[in-house]
Design an enzyme around this catalytic site. Structure first.
Site, mmCIF file in Angstrom:
data_model
loop_
_atom_site.group_PDB
_atom_site.id
_atom_site.type_symbol
_atom_site.label_atom_id
_atom_site.label_comp_id
_atom_site.label_asym_id
_atom_site.label_seq_id
_atom_site.Cartn_x
_atom_site.Cartn_y
_atom_site.Cartn_z
ATOM 1 N N GLY A 55 0.824 -1.202 0.000
ATOM 2 C CA GLY A 55 0.000 0.000 0.000
ATOM 3 C C GLY A 55 0.855 1.247 0.000
ATOM 4 O O GLY A 55 2.000 1.236 -0.455
ATOM 5 N N SER A 56 0.323 2.325 0.537
ATOM 6 C CA SER A 56 1.007 3.617 0.494
ATOM 7 C C SER A 56 2.184 3.659 1.463
ATOM 8 O O SER A 56 2.198 2.962 2.491
ATOM 9 C CB SER A 56 0.026 4.738 0.845
ATOM 10 O OG SER A 56 -0.296 4.704 2.227
ATOM 11 N N CYS B 56 1.738 0.515 -8.519
ATOM 12 C CA CYS B 56 2.933 1.058 -7.869
ATOM 13 C C CYS B 56 4.160 1.045 -8.782
ATOM 14 O O CYS B 56 5.135 1.749 -8.517
ATOM 15 C CB CYS B 56 3.236 0.309 -6.576
ATOM 16 S SG CYS B 56 3.365 -1.481 -6.746
ATOM 17 N N VAL C 80 1.036 4.819 5.105
ATOM 18 C CA VAL C 80 0.525 3.771 5.990
ATOM 19 C C VAL C 80 1.629 2.756 6.305
ATOM 20 O O VAL C 80 1.720 2.236 7.419
ATOM 21 C CB VAL C 80 -0.698 3.080 5.366
ATOM 22 C CG1 VAL C 80 -1.179 1.932 6.235
ATOM 23 C CG2 VAL C 80 -1.816 4.091 5.168
ATOM 24 N N GLY C 81 2.497 2.486 5.323
ATOM 25 C CA GLY C 81 3.597 1.551 5.552
ATOM 26 C C GLY C 81 4.490 1.986 6.705
ATOM 27 O O GLY C 81 4.949 1.155 7.505
ATOM 28 N N GLU D 58 5.724 -3.527 0.618
ATOM 29 C CA GLU D 58 5.787 -3.086 -0.770
ATOM 30 C C GLU D 58 4.938 -1.834 -0.871
ATOM 31 O O GLU D 58 3.711 -1.883 -0.806
ATOM 32 C CB GLU D 58 5.285 -4.143 -1.749
ATOM 33 C CG GLU D 58 5.505 -3.706 -3.193
ATOM 34 C CD GLU D 58 4.935 -4.651 -4.215
ATOM 35 O OE1 GLU D 58 3.987 -4.247 -4.914
ATOM 36 O OE2 GLU D 58 5.426 -5.787 -4.303
#
Length: 476
Positions: free
Chosen positions: A230-231, A286, A234-235, A252
């Site tokens: 995800g983003s 991505c 948030v990661g 990722e």
């Protein structure tokens, strides 16, 4: 209620009075509901996975391989194809082409995954102790918490669980709040193929409750590792939460894939490859081609070819109005900062944004420092061009990024292209091909920064354990 997606815990569907709506990003209509997992539900899901691990870890390779081959066979049926198409289009408004990619890609990944079983091996080595022996074995880790995104809901949910389960782990899959039904298809599929109860558990959580539930899942003592796609925003939150408990992650995250086009490139092929890499799924990938760095000798030809291909290009909507607003604000900011708008109308219609092409300072001067359209992932249909004279300039600009996920190089001289590719800091480089291409079972991987780190492979989901057998002492 037919359109209610339940949780799946310990081999059984789980309903609740607490639900949340699933809204189609184009129509704005409610297309379904999902059960909203409580703290107790999340606890139960991890507990069920921990119990199942006691037996699944010792299952045979033949048993595991048979389940995944059966799953591939089931997914290839017309009934599953129709289910995949309907749910992904309904929840994410993806194009038919993208839905088909999710379906066929998942079938291929299930089949290709059986090759990983050959990596579940060990070693027998001599010990430094005279007459002794070392046994090095790969062992499953335990319960894996996998958090999958909405943009490729079937393929990325499958990737989140496939290798961990192949390695003998059990999994709690947390879906995206935007695509719970699409990702629940994977759970349904694997259990129909014969996966034992508890090996794969599924929870969905509303956007409002996600931070608390995710933290509770990470903190559960039985969870050994976390995967998140995800983003990068948030990661980072997940990485911090996992660090509180000293738990490893595979992350990722974002991408801002550079494409270097050299003077000797096949311009027609490069233009087609860049358009595909930039606008597949409306740029919501991505590995999308967001930055094109082209040598001056072919820059006008390449830009003209890409512009022609983009005019009238039929792409789908973005997944939310907020996402569309962000994309247009990035382009407007660039134009106000002196960039040239080559194509695009700066308009939004029901979360749909047309392709936008932007050119920054000619020959690398003033190359967009401080402009989000150059520095940050847009996750939308935007390509930024920069023109350079030399290969060294091109490589320097390609690497001037906090992202490291994917990249591309175009040249008719594959030896030159390989030398250039080796200088670009990216986990996955395509020479004369689209940046969104990956080779199953290999996947894109970040090298740190805002692209994250870690790989979905056997090494990542097994522990190497060493047993030393000392020589038997001689009898007195």
């Amino acid at each position: 209620m037919a359109n209610l997606t339940p949780l799946f815990i310990g081999g059984e569907p789980k309903l609740s009075v607490s639900t949340f709506d699933i809204i189609n990003p184009v129509s704005g209509l409610v297309v379904g509901k999902s059960v909203n997992a409580s703290r107790e539900d999340c606890q139960a899901a991890v507990d069920a996975a921990a119990r199942a691990f006691q037996t699944w870890e010792h299952s045979t390779i033949a048993e595991r391989r048979g389940i995944f081959l059966k799953a591939a066979e089931l997914l290839a049926t017309e009934s599953y194809k129709n289910k995949v198409m309907k749910t992904i289009q309904s929840e994410t408004a993806a194009s038919l082409t993208w839905c088909t990619f999710n379906w066929t890609g998942s079938i291929n990944n299930l089949r290709a995954s059986t090759g990983f079983f050959g990596e579940l091996n060990g070693q027998i080595l001599p010990s430094v102790v005279p007459g002794g022996e070392l046994n090095v074995r790969r062992r499953a880790m335990g319960v894996i918490l996998s958090i999958a995104p909405w943009n490729a809901p079937l393929t990325l949910a499958l990737r989140a669980v496939l290798i961990p389960i192949i390695c003998g782990n059990t999994v709690v899959l947390k879906s995206s709040e935007y695509s719970p039904r699409s990702q629940a298809v994977i759970v349904e599929l694997l259990h129909e193929a014969g996966l034992p109860p508890g090996v794969l558990n599924y929870v969905s959580v509303s956007r409002e409750d996600a931070p608390a539930r995710t933290a509770e899942l990470i903190s559960h003592p039985a969870v050994r590792k976390i995967t998140f796609t995800g983003s990068d925003r948030v990661g980072r939150i997940i990485a911090i939460e996992a660090a509180r408990h000293l738990k490893p992650c595979i992350l990722e995250l974002g991408g801002k894939a550079p494409v270097i086009v050299l003077d000797d490139a096949n311009i027609a092929a490069a233009a087609r490859g860049i358009v595909h890499g930039a606008f597949a799924h409306s740029g919501q990938v991505c590995m999308s081609s967001e930055r094109v760095i082209v040598q001056a000798g072919v820059a006008p030809l390449l830009i003209d070819a890409i512009t022609i291909l983009c005019k009238g290009l039929n792409i789908g909507s973005l997944f939310s109005q907020c996402s569309a607003d962000n994309v247009i604000s990035m382009v407007k900011e660039a134009v106000e900062g002196g960039a040239e708008l080559l194509l695009g109308d700066l308009n939004i219609e029901r979360a749909t944004v047309l392709p936008h092409l932007v050119q920054l300072g000619f020959k690398g001067s003033g190359t967009g420092k401080g402009l989000r359209v150059w520095e940050k992932e847009s996750f939308g249909p935007v390509v930024v061009f920069v023109v350079v004279d030399t290969v060294d300039e091109a490589v320097e600009l390609a690497n001037a990024s906090e992202y490291s996920l994917a990249s591309g190089v175009w040249s008719n001289d594959t030896y030159v292209a390989q030398r250039v590719a080796a200088r670009v800091r990216a986990g996955f480089v395509n020479i004369n091909g689209s940046t969104v291409h990956v080779e199953p079972p290999m996947s894109a991987r970040g090298l740190g920064g805002s692209s994250g780190y870690g790989r979905f492979d056997v090494d990542a989901f097994t522990d190497l354990r060493v047993t030393v057998i000392h020589a038997r002492a001689p009898s007195d």
